[in-house]
Design a protein around this motif. Structure first.
Motif, mmCIF file in Angstrom:
data_model
loop_
_atom_site.group_PDB
_atom_site.id
_atom_site.type_symbol
_atom_site.label_atom_id
_atom_site.label_comp_id
_atom_site.label_asym_id
_atom_site.label_seq_id
_atom_site.Cartn_x
_atom_site.Cartn_y
_atom_site.Cartn_z
ATOM 1 N N LYS A 30 0.837 -1.200 0.000
ATOM 2 C CA LYS A 30 0.000 0.000 0.000
ATOM 3 C C LYS A 30 0.870 1.247 0.000
ATOM 4 O O LYS A 30 0.565 2.227 -0.685
ATOM 5 N N ASP A 31 1.968 1.226 0.758
ATOM 6 C CA ASP A 31 2.889 2.349 0.762
ATOM 7 C C ASP A 31 3.601 2.506 -0.588
ATOM 8 O O ASP A 31 3.860 3.619 -1.020
ATOM 9 N N ASP A 85 2.276 1.813 -3.438
ATOM 10 C CA ASP A 85 1.267 2.344 -4.355
ATOM 11 C C ASP A 85 1.082 3.849 -4.178
ATOM 12 O O ASP A 85 0.706 4.541 -5.108
ATOM 13 N N LYS A 86 1.346 4.361 -2.971
ATOM 14 C CA LYS A 86 1.200 5.802 -2.724
ATOM 15 C C LYS A 86 2.295 6.621 -3.385
ATOM 16 O O LYS A 86 2.089 7.764 -3.721
ATOM 17 N N GLU A 87 3.478 6.016 -3.553
ATOM 18 C CA GLU A 87 4.615 6.753 -4.110
ATOM 19 C C GLU A 87 4.439 7.078 -5.558
ATOM 20 O O GLU A 87 3.814 6.515 -6.327
#
Length: 115
Positions: A110-111, A113-115
């Motif tokens: 999930k982290d 995907d945020k980048e």
């Protein structure tokens, strides 16, 4: 037909049914949106900047294997230094740590995907 044939056949039919339902439902949803006049670019939205699926799979697999390894090690420690039964400790600790590993992999993906 014995159970030797029915089990693989029913497994195949179940997988085929799930895949069929997913694709037919997605097709119906898209047709309904097109009938309402929604732009077709809505189907491609979100694919431009996302992380490739293989990277997410590798991250989740790595955390799963790390969690399983830690679970085996913890189960070995628990059975060595306590009088608990091996039959109950090994599967429970391995599954708990594999679940923790998958949770950590999910959060890491999930982290990413945020980048």
């Amino acid at each position: 037909m014995g159970p030797q044939v029915l089990v693989p056949l029913s497994l195949f039919l179940m997988i085929f049914g799930i895949v069929y339902l997913i694709y037919s439902t997605r097709n119906r949803e898209r047709l309904a949106l097109i009938e309402k006049g929604v732009d077709a670019s809505i189907f491609l939205k979100g694919r431009n900047n996302s992380v490739p699926a293989w990277k997410i799979f590798v991250v989740n697999l790595a955390f799963l294997l790390i969690g399983s390894g830690v679970g085996i090690f913890l189960a070995l420690l628990i059975t060595t230094y306590t009088s608990l039964e091996d039959d109950a400790v090994y599967p429970s600790i391995i599954f708990i740590m594999a679940g923790v590993g998958l949770l950590a992999g999910f959060r890491t993906a999930k982290d990413l995907d945020k980048e």
